[in-house]
Design an enzyme around this catalytic site. Structure first.
Site, PDB file in Angstrom:
ATOM      1  N   GLY A 155       0.805  -0.936   0.022  1.00  0.00           N
ATOM      2  CA  GLY A 155       0.034   0.340   0.057  1.00  0.00           C
ATOM      3  C   GLY A 155       0.817   1.138   0.198  1.00  0.00           C
ATOM      4  N   GLN A 184       2.444  10.319   1.269  1.00  0.00           N
ATOM      5  CA  GLN A 184       4.382   9.436   1.092  1.00  0.00           C
ATOM      6  C   GLN A 184       4.904  10.598  -0.275  1.00  0.00           C
ATOM      7  OE1 GLN A 184       2.670   5.022   2.751  1.00  0.00           O
ATOM      8  NE2 GLN A 184       4.886   5.359   3.195  1.00  0.00           N
ATOM      9  N   CYS A 223       7.050  -0.089   6.270  1.00  0.00           N
ATOM     10  CA  CYS A 223       6.535   1.479   5.270  1.00  0.00           C
ATOM     11  C   CYS A 223       7.638   2.135   5.176  1.00  0.00           C
ATOM     12  CB  CYS A 223       5.927   2.126   6.426  1.00  0.00           C
ATOM     13  SG  CYS A 223       5.065   3.920   6.173  1.00  0.00           S
ATOM     14  N   LEU A 224       7.189   1.869   3.238  1.00  0.00           N
ATOM     15  CA  LEU A 224       8.158   2.925   2.674  1.00  0.00           C
ATOM     16  C   LEU A 224       8.652   3.902   3.049  1.00  0.00           C
ATOM     17  CD1 LEU A 224       6.426   2.018  -0.828  1.00  0.00           C
ATOM     18  CD2 LEU A 224       8.033   0.366   0.509  1.00  0.00           C
ATOM     19  N   HIS A 246      -2.558   1.319   8.546  1.00  0.00           N
ATOM     20  CA  HIS A 246      -1.233   2.040   8.033  1.00  0.00           C
ATOM     21  C   HIS A 246      -1.882   2.730   7.421  1.00  0.00           C
ATOM     22  CE1 HIS A 246       2.467   1.106   7.923  1.00  0.00           C
ATOM     23  NE2 HIS A 246       2.410   1.496   6.808  1.00  0.00           N
ATOM     24  N   GLU A 247      -2.184   2.725   6.053  1.00  0.00           N
ATOM     25  CA  GLU A 247      -1.978   3.646   5.272  1.00  0.00           C
ATOM     26  C   GLU A 247      -3.158   4.479   5.309  1.00  0.00           C
ATOM     27  OE1 GLU A 247      -0.273   3.019   3.098  1.00  0.00           O
ATOM     28  OE2 GLU A 247       0.619   1.379   3.521  1.00  0.00           O
ATOM     29  N   HIS A 272      -1.487   7.538   7.422  1.00  0.00           N
ATOM     30  CA  HIS A 272      -0.924   8.337   7.270  1.00  0.00           C
ATOM     31  C   HIS A 272      -1.155   9.218   6.833  1.00  0.00           C
ATOM     32  CE1 HIS A 272       3.339   5.766   6.076  1.00  0.00           C
ATOM     33  NE2 HIS A 272       2.587   5.308   5.242  1.00  0.00           N
TER      34      HIS A 272
HETATM   35 NI    NI Z   1       3.810   3.119   5.747  1.00  0.00          NI
END
Ligand code: NI
Length: 171
Positions: free
Chosen positions: A46, A51, A97-98, A139-140, A143
């Protein structure tokens, strides 16, 4: 279609609240497609708009993705203006997480959630998710509220990780 630059901790943009999407135009569709390209490029499940430096309540996800199988079809979905309608139970899964390179941690999340969201045309949709899919959505959505998974860690552990991430970002 393009692979975008992913912001990493401690970029201050990651702490901002994202804004409601009110215009469902071609630009929004292109952003979502670019975010999907970026997510696949970095083998993520995701990716949220903040981000990639866009302060919009939008994330993309593909729970069917297999990083080791480049032939696997892409089934990404864009979730716009997501709202949690129901959350039940609890689970602990390891998250990465990226925007938080090199770290993974088990975080407490709802086991089942129901969300309402808009698709890229602006239609209202509803989905119920459990397990990894439910974790991914939570999680998303964090953000979009300026929150990272490391924010849930106990203060000492969090500070240690933040310190190392800041060092990493300076290199
Ligand atoms: Ni993330």
């Amino acid at each position: 279609m393009a692979v975008l630059k992913v912001l990493t901790y401690p970029d201050p943009f990651l702490k901002k609240n994202a804004q409601e999407v009110t215009v469902f135009n071609q630009e929004l569709k292109e952003l979502a497609a670019d975010m999907a390209d970026t997510m696949y490029d970095q083998s993520g499940l995701g990716l949220a708009a903040p981000q990639v430096g866009q302060g919009l309540r939008l994330f993309v996800a593909d729970l069917t993705y297999r990083p080791n199988d480049p032939e696997h079809p892409r089934n990404w979905i864009a979730y716009v203006n997501p709202m949690i309608k129901k959350g039940e139970g609890e689970q602990f899964l390891e998250e990465g997480c990226l925007s938080v390179p090199e770290y993974r941690a088990e975080i407490k999340r709802f086991q089942n959630i129901t969300i309402e969201y808009n698709d890229l045309e602006g239609n209202l949709k509803k989905v119920t998710a459990e397990g990894l899919f439910a974790v991914c959505i939570q999680h998303e959505m964090d953000h979009l509220a300026g929150k990272l998974f490391i924010d849930y860690l106990p203060p000492l552990k969090r500070k240690m990780i933040q310190k190392r991430l800041k060092k990493l970002a300076e290199e």
